[in-house]
Design a protein around this motif. Structure first.
Motif, PDB file in Angstrom:
ATOM      1  N   GLU B  94       0.803  -1.318   0.084  1.00 51.16           N
ATOM      2  CA  GLU B  94       0.007   0.100  -0.132  1.00 51.16           C
ATOM      3  C   GLU B  94       1.062   1.184   0.012  1.00 51.16           C
ATOM      4  OE1 GLU B  94      -2.891   0.277   3.455  1.00 51.16           O
ATOM      5  OE2 GLU B  94      -3.631   2.201   2.727  1.00 51.16           O
ATOM      6  N   ALA B 101       1.723   6.255  -7.069  1.00 47.29           N
ATOM      7  CA  ALA B 101       0.943   6.746  -7.852  1.00 47.29           C
ATOM      8  C   ALA B 101       0.844   8.201  -7.796  1.00 47.29           C
ATOM      9  CB  ALA B 101      -0.663   6.117  -7.239  1.00 47.29           C
ATOM     10  N   HIS B 136       2.328  -1.509 -12.968  1.00 52.26           N
ATOM     11  CA  HIS B 136       0.792  -1.655 -12.300  1.00 52.26           C
ATOM     12  C   HIS B 136       0.439  -3.052 -12.097  1.00 52.26           C
ATOM     13  CE1 HIS B 136      -0.135   2.311 -14.860  1.00 52.26           C
ATOM     14  NE2 HIS B 136       0.216   2.564 -13.597  1.00 52.26           N
ATOM     15  N   PHE B 137       0.784  -4.134 -12.935  1.00 55.93           N
ATOM     16  CA  PHE B 137       0.280  -5.152 -12.457  1.00 55.93           C
ATOM     17  C   PHE B 137       0.987  -5.934 -11.127  1.00 55.93           C
ATOM     18  CE2 PHE B 137       1.657  -9.710 -12.519  1.00 55.93           C
ATOM     19  CZ  PHE B 137       0.238 -10.375 -12.432  1.00 55.93           C
ATOM     20  N   GLY B 140      -0.348  -3.768  -8.083  1.00 58.72           N
ATOM     21  CA  GLY B 140      -1.628  -4.078  -7.948  1.00 58.72           C
ATOM     22  C   GLY B 140      -1.786  -5.512  -7.342  1.00 58.72           C
ATOM     23  N   HIS B 141      -1.168  -6.289  -7.825  1.00 53.11           N
ATOM     24  CA  HIS B 141      -1.202  -7.708  -7.466  1.00 53.11           C
ATOM     25  C   HIS B 141      -0.629  -8.038  -5.848  1.00 53.11           C
ATOM     26  CE1 HIS B 141      -0.927 -12.096  -7.223  1.00 53.11           C
ATOM     27  NE2 HIS B 141      -1.994 -12.157  -8.166  1.00 53.11           N
ATOM     28  N   LEU B 143      -0.608  -5.600  -3.729  1.00 53.52           N
ATOM     29  CA  LEU B 143      -1.697  -4.806  -2.990  1.00 53.52           C
ATOM     30  C   LEU B 143      -2.519  -5.549  -2.488  1.00 53.52           C
ATOM     31  CD1 LEU B 143      -2.077  -2.055  -1.787  1.00 53.52           C
ATOM     32  CD2 LEU B 143      -3.244  -1.445  -3.815  1.00 53.52           C
ATOM     33  N   GLN B 144      -3.244  -6.460  -3.340  1.00 52.04           N
ATOM     34  CA  GLN B 144      -4.167  -7.501  -3.171  1.00 52.04           C
ATOM     35  C   GLN B 144      -3.788  -8.649  -2.495  1.00 52.04           C
ATOM     36  OE1 GLN B 144      -7.287  -7.612  -6.120  1.00 52.04           O
ATOM     37  NE2 GLN B 144      -7.048 -10.029  -6.050  1.00 52.04           N
ATOM     38  N   THR B 147      -3.334  -7.539   1.113  1.00 49.31           N
ATOM     39  CA  THR B 147      -4.657  -6.830   1.776  1.00 49.31           C
ATOM     40  C   THR B 147      -5.169  -8.326   2.168  1.00 49.31           C
ATOM     41  OG1 THR B 147      -5.122  -5.136   0.464  1.00 49.31           O
ATOM     42  CG2 THR B 147      -6.975  -6.026   1.470  1.00 49.31           C
TER      43      THR B 147
END
Lengths: 189, 189
Positions: B94, B101, B136-137, B140-141, B143-144, B147
């Motif tokens: 995060e 970003a 981005h991939f 984003g991955h 991050l998920q 989480t």
DNA sequence: ACCTGAACACCGTTCAAGT
DNA sequence: ACCTGAACACCGTTCAAGT
């Protein structure tokens, strides 16, 4: 003044668009509605819930007629719809990406993408991976597009206009040897 | 107690890992160091700058020997290094994703990826698009993944262990008709 | 059902002044 | 160079009480 959930969401969207996510506080939203901040907690359990509802509303309002027929054209169409929906609001991409990262908000885009990608005949176990990859790409890319757009509109006009958004970008997946292909437009509007 | 920039970054990292990003406030960090919050502003212009330095430090500490030789193997290696670096700290993904970003933090991962992807003989104008897509991939991955890991470790042990992270996921790009291919591991550690 | 008023426990940041 | 102390202008959330 007595409000309903939808009134508050409507007003929150105009505050978001006018002042940005950072300035969208419960206190500010309350005063914008002419109401104590605590009144909002009658309608939403907390701020996160409100933001999730906001993200859902943004995606809902961005919905379009879909006409694509092939699974890859469908993915492309969904990616474009998603991106345009987020970019239509100030900090829209940041809001939606944040809500999604925390596992809140509707699973609508996931379901739509899964439906489209199911046409690619991927093994069942691999489908969610493909959905997530496409989604990460679209969210991440929109986030960056928007950040740059907004940075450019604030003083930094001096910087050469970034040209890298002027491409159609193809996103392909290879999961367990199976190829998936889709495209996402990143042309300037 | 007199501190230097690096002391503060070190302590901020332990606070991050122990209490999470939401509880990493300037006031809390100050009191953790036995210092007034205002003292921190002697070392960092503001909180964003501090967080950017933190993100850089996380990536720096995650650096590994790189041995891959093909350009696609290099991209895979960089993706894994990046992901592992972020997942090594609570809320690391995060933090890094947020800093990235907003266009802050070092451009190290971008440069490394550009170097690796330059071996794919893409047209010059297309290289940054490929870099961003891979980044981005990965962000984003991660991050998920994080989480979900953290959500699972908090009470929700009831939920069936998500299996979708147990794949090696291939990420392919098709930019202006030219194929690029790389892989990112999503296996559980 | 919907809202007020007041409180609790916090934030980031600035700035004169100290050593 | 590095820090204190005090202030400014805010936060999200809870909860008894009102209509």
């Amino acid at each position: 003044m007595r409000y309903r959930r939808t009134d508050i969401i409507d007003r929150a969207l105009t505050v978001l668009d006018a002042y940005g996510l950072a300035d969208l506080s419960m206190r500010r939203l309350g005063s914008e509605l002419g109401v104590q901040p605590s009144a909002l907690y009658h309608h939403f359990a907390n701020k996160q819930t409100l933001l999730a509802a906001l993200a859902d509303e943004i995606l809902e309002r961005g919905r379009r007629e879909r006409s694509a027929s092939g699974w890859d054209a469908k993915v492309l169409e969904l990616g474009r719809e998603l991106r345009d929906a987020m970019l239509a609001w100030r900090d829209g991409a940041e809001l939606v990406a944040t809500v999604h990262a925390f596992g809140l908000g509707a699973a609508r885009p996931d379901e739509d993408l899964a439906e489209a990608l199911s046409g690619a005949d991927l093994p069942e176990a691999v489908l969610p991976v493909a959905v997530n990859t496409v989604l990460h790409f679209v969210l991440g890319h929109a986030l960056q597009e928007q950040t740059q757009m907004q940075a450019a509109s604030v003083g930094a006009i001096a910087d050469e206009p970034r040209e890298r958004s002027d491409f159609d970008l193809g996103l392909g997946l290879v999961v367990d040897g199976i190829r998936v292909h889709a495209e996402v437009s990143t042309r300037r509007r």
